[in-house]
Design an enzyme around this catalytic site. Structure first.
Site, mmCIF file in Angstrom:
data_model
loop_
_atom_site.group_PDB
_atom_site.id
_atom_site.type_symbol
_atom_site.label_atom_id
_atom_site.label_comp_id
_atom_site.label_asym_id
_atom_site.label_seq_id
_atom_site.Cartn_x
_atom_site.Cartn_y
_atom_site.Cartn_z
ATOM 1 N N LYS A 73 16.316 -24.470 8.348
ATOM 2 C CA LYS A 73 17.608 -24.435 9.032
ATOM 3 C C LYS A 73 18.391 -25.713 8.746
ATOM 4 O O LYS A 73 17.851 -26.821 8.771
ATOM 5 C CB LYS A 73 17.396 -24.252 10.542
ATOM 6 C CG LYS A 73 16.774 -22.900 10.897
ATOM 7 C CD LYS A 73 16.584 -22.757 12.386
ATOM 8 C CE LYS A 73 15.908 -21.443 12.741
ATOM 9 N NZ LYS A 73 16.741 -20.274 12.413
ATOM 10 N N HIS A 114 9.886 -21.332 8.863
ATOM 11 C CA HIS A 114 11.300 -21.064 8.611
ATOM 12 C C HIS A 114 12.231 -21.995 9.397
ATOM 13 O O HIS A 114 13.379 -22.194 9.008
ATOM 14 C CB HIS A 114 11.643 -19.598 8.893
ATOM 15 C CG HIS A 114 11.625 -19.210 10.336
ATOM 16 N ND1 HIS A 114 10.502 -18.739 10.968
ATOM 17 C CD2 HIS A 114 12.601 -19.231 11.279
ATOM 18 C CE1 HIS A 114 10.785 -18.480 12.226
ATOM 19 N NE2 HIS A 114 12.050 -18.767 12.442
ATOM 20 N N ARG A 130 0.822 -1.218 0.000
ATOM 21 C CA ARG A 130 0.000 0.000 0.000
ATOM 22 C C ARG A 130 0.852 1.262 0.000
ATOM 23 O O ARG A 130 0.391 2.331 -0.380
ATOM 24 C CB ARG A 130 -0.902 0.017 1.236
ATOM 25 C CG ARG A 130 -1.887 -1.135 1.350
ATOM 26 C CD ARG A 130 -2.835 -0.871 2.510
ATOM 27 N NE ARG A 130 -3.741 -1.971 2.783
ATOM 28 C CZ ARG A 130 -3.644 -2.788 3.810
ATOM 29 N NH1 ARG A 130 -2.637 -2.643 4.670
ATOM 30 N NH2 ARG A 130 -4.523 -3.754 3.995
ATOM 31 N N LYS A 154 3.424 -18.166 8.501
ATOM 32 C CA LYS A 154 2.666 -18.463 9.712
ATOM 33 C C LYS A 154 2.241 -17.138 10.358
ATOM 34 O O LYS A 154 2.880 -16.104 10.075
ATOM 35 C CB LYS A 154 3.491 -19.313 10.670
ATOM 36 C CG LYS A 154 4.532 -18.535 11.483
ATOM 37 C CD LYS A 154 5.132 -19.421 12.547
ATOM 38 C CE LYS A 154 6.039 -18.644 13.458
ATOM 39 N NZ LYS A 154 5.359 -17.802 14.440
ATOM 40 N N HIS A 168 6.715 -24.588 15.049
ATOM 41 C CA HIS A 168 8.127 -24.927 15.139
ATOM 42 C C HIS A 168 8.398 -26.170 15.986
ATOM 43 O O HIS A 168 9.085 -27.109 15.564
ATOM 44 C CB HIS A 168 8.928 -23.764 15.729
ATOM 45 C CG HIS A 168 8.766 -22.479 14.987
ATOM 46 N ND1 HIS A 168 8.579 -22.411 13.624
ATOM 47 C CD2 HIS A 168 8.779 -21.187 15.416
ATOM 48 C CE1 HIS A 168 8.482 -21.151 13.252
ATOM 49 N NE2 HIS A 168 8.599 -20.393 14.312
ATOM 50 N N ASP A 203 2.419 -19.193 18.969
ATOM 51 C CA ASP A 203 3.563 -18.618 18.261
ATOM 52 C C ASP A 203 4.663 -19.633 17.995
ATOM 53 O O ASP A 203 5.335 -19.563 16.963
ATOM 54 C CB ASP A 203 4.128 -17.445 19.076
ATOM 55 C CG ASP A 203 5.087 -16.589 18.278
ATOM 56 O OD1 ASP A 203 4.778 -16.277 17.111
ATOM 57 O OD2 ASP A 203 6.145 -16.218 18.815
ATOM 58 N N LYS A 205 9.943 -16.478 26.121
ATOM 59 C CA LYS A 205 10.563 -15.179 25.856
ATOM 60 C C LYS A 205 11.408 -14.757 27.055
ATOM 61 O O LYS A 205 11.130 -15.124 28.195
ATOM 62 C CB LYS A 205 9.485 -14.128 25.607
ATOM 63 C CG LYS A 205 8.642 -14.354 24.361
ATOM 64 C CD LYS A 205 9.411 -13.968 23.118
ATOM 65 C CE LYS A 205 8.525 -13.973 21.888
ATOM 66 N NZ LYS A 205 9.309 -13.668 20.668
ATOM 67 N N GLU A 257 14.306 -17.972 23.801
ATOM 68 C CA GLU A 257 14.633 -16.671 23.230
ATOM 69 C C GLU A 257 15.025 -15.707 24.345
ATOM 70 O O GLU A 257 14.399 -15.705 25.410
ATOM 71 C CB GLU A 257 13.439 -16.095 22.466
ATOM 72 C CG GLU A 257 12.964 -16.953 21.310
ATOM 73 C CD GLU A 257 11.761 -16.349 20.613
ATOM 74 O OE1 GLU A 257 11.934 -15.663 19.595
ATOM 75 O OE2 GLU A 257 10.633 -16.551 21.102
#
Length: 523
Positions: free
Chosen positions: A207, A203, A63, A173, A265, A260, A365, A241
């Site tokens: 790997k 993704h 956009r 995703k 994954h 998530d 996280k 993470e």
């Protein structure tokens, strides 16, 4: 419209002498973060290594108001900043950028799709071999269905049932937010496209170490005989993470860690670790085995969630020596949010190979270290042989596949150090990809983009797998939504998770691995 410089990208590096397919790649959402951080750097690296056809063009669609030159300059800066190689070769970049275009349009705007079609038709005019048409949806997930319907309605893509399709759609995703929405999105996709034309991307599957899981298991006779319930005590799959929600607070507060990370994954890693050997390495043979494995995973009933899963949310703490705020103080997050930022779930697989072997999956996280790994802990041997010696507890053998960031494989085993006394201590055999091959492995998006251009769907997710994965995690999410936690936040940023997670493992007589602690070795 014709492709510029027919000799572009004709550098060394094409794998196995294979000639890459001519292709037009359209990126919807080309002004967004994913395009700049991942897609454009990956495409540049493919060009740098000679892995793109001389007839390869990229069309950005978004956009945002931008000229062609402004778009090219923005993409140049993204490559300079985010590519693993940097902007290594200006000549390659100039050749690549000459085939880089931009179309401004809305996602519900017929005029934008019409302009896009005219541009693509111009590439194909007068060519004997038509290029692949690849449409990459790097848009917000709520637009996936409508964008696919629009590109089909405008004639940009046509249904091509069976076999290898020339026209494909790559979808990021999350694919749905629960089982019901995933089924509905699959229905909308299948009205416009054949399943063979849909490439659902994860993704993690791009790997190198993830792909090597299958090679490690099935190309080495020494491991397959012990890869089962007779020798394996349990398996731990970790995706930790150190980052928080960064600038995604609004999205993450609706998603949480199970949607998530687990639904895609971690369950993919579970499948590659535990599935049976496929008949061949063809895409559907591999995906069939992953689907069978997922169907064998025991469903967790609502009344069992408290015993089979643990949840957490990070509070204020310290990461890399710097103070960070708690989750509820992140921008875009509700002050009383009960969104889960850490989860640990125990699954069992009801088949002959894995009966009674627990698989512990965890992700979170703002944890102590960024690491993704699969750890297979073997059963301890009987120690009757050493009962007359003062030998302490023997550590179990542990095989660790490190997915990121320190890609490699390690195997821990027990040895006797030199000296007159019978003592035992652990040592580790450690293989590192970068040391062995002299360079870092390619980024996951490089592999997956090349596979989607070449029509290899092995590393992409099929519709039945997506629905099976949602059916596994939906009951847990629903129970947690109904029973609000009373003790959030329950772990400090920089820790390995809440105390409840350690208690969860202790009840089974086990404990979590600490990937930041290396095997001490012998004195």
């Amino acid at each position: 419209m014709m492709w510029s410089d027919p000799h572009a990208y004709a550098t060394s590096g094409q794998s196995g002498g294979r000639r890459p397919h001519a292709a037009v790649l359209v990126i919807f959402g080309a002004s967004g973060d994913l395009t700049q951080r991942k897609l454009m750097p990956a495409l540049y690296n493919l060009a740098l290594e000679g892995r793109l056809s001389e007839r390869f063009s990229v069309i950005g669609y978004a956009r945002s108001e931008m000229t062609q030159e402004q778009f090219r300059e923005k993409m140049r800066e993204s490559v300079r900043q985010y590519s693993r190689t940097g902007l290594k070769d200006e000549t390659v970049w100039n050749q690549f950028a000459a085939n880089l275009y931009y179309v401004r349009g809305g996602y519900e705007d017929g005029e934008g799709y019409h302009a896009l079609k005219e541009l693509i038709d111009g590439f194909e005019h007068g060519t004997r071999v038509l290029p692949v048409r690849l449409f990459y949806l790097a848009t917000p997930p709520d637009l996936y269905g409508s964008v696919v319907e629009r590109i089909a309605a405008s004639g940009l893509i046509v249904r091509e049932p069976g076999g290898e399709s020339r026209m494909r759609v790559v979808i990021e995703k999350p694919f749905g937010t629960d089982l019901e929405t995933a089924r509905e999105l699959n229905r909308r996709m299948h009205e416009a496209l054949d399943e063979s034309q849909i490439y659902r991307i994860d993704h993690y599957l791009g790997k190198e170490t993830v792909q090597n899981l299958m090679v490690f298991r099935f190309a080495n006779a020494v491991f397959e005989p012990v890869w089962n319930r007779r020798y394996v005590d349990h398996v731990q799959i970790t995706a930790a993470e150190t980052v928080g929600v960064e600038n995604r607070g609004g999205y993450y507060d609706q998603a949480g860690v199970v949607r998530d990370m687990f639904q895609n994954h971690l369950l993919q890693l579970l499948c590659l670790t535990a599935m049976e050997p496929p008949v061949t390495m063809a895409a559907d043979d591999v995906r069939d085995e992953k689907g069978k494995l997922l169907k064998a995973v025991r469903r967790i009933a609502p009344e069992e969630v408290a015993l089979a899963a643990v949840r957490g949310q990070y509070g204020a703490g310290t990461i890399d020596g710097k103070p960070v705020v708690g989750y509820r103080d992140e921008p875009g997050v509700a002050k009383d949010s009960t969104t889960v930022t850490y989860a640990a779930i125990k699954f069992f697989i009801d088949n002959w190979r894995w009966e009674s072997v627990p698989f512990y999956l965890r992700s979170g996280k703002h944890l102590a270290k960024r690491v993704t790994e699969v750890a297979i802990e073997f059963k301890r041997p009987p120690l009757l042989l050493f009962k007359s010696h003062a030998v302490g507890p023997v550590n179990p053998n542990v095989l660790v596949m490190r997915i990121q960031p320190d890609e490699g494989v390690s195997l821990t085993f027990e040895v006797k150090p030199p000296g007159p006394d019978m003592t035992i201590c652990p040592l580790s055999l450690d293989f590192k990809y970068e040391e062995a091959f002299g360079s870092s492995p390619p980024e996951a998006y490089e592999t997956l983009l090349e596979d989607s251009i070449e029509g290899n769907s092995t590393l992409f997710t099929r519709h039945d797998w997506v629905e099976e994965a949602w059916s596994l995690v939906d009951p847990i999410i629903q129970v947690w939504n109904l029973s609000k936690p009373k003790n959030f936040s329950n772990y400090a940023a920089g820790a390995w998770g809440p105390q409840e997670a350690d208690d969860f493992m202790a009840r089974d007589g086990r404990r979590w691995r600490q990937p930041d602690v290396r095997v001490p070795g012998c004195p």
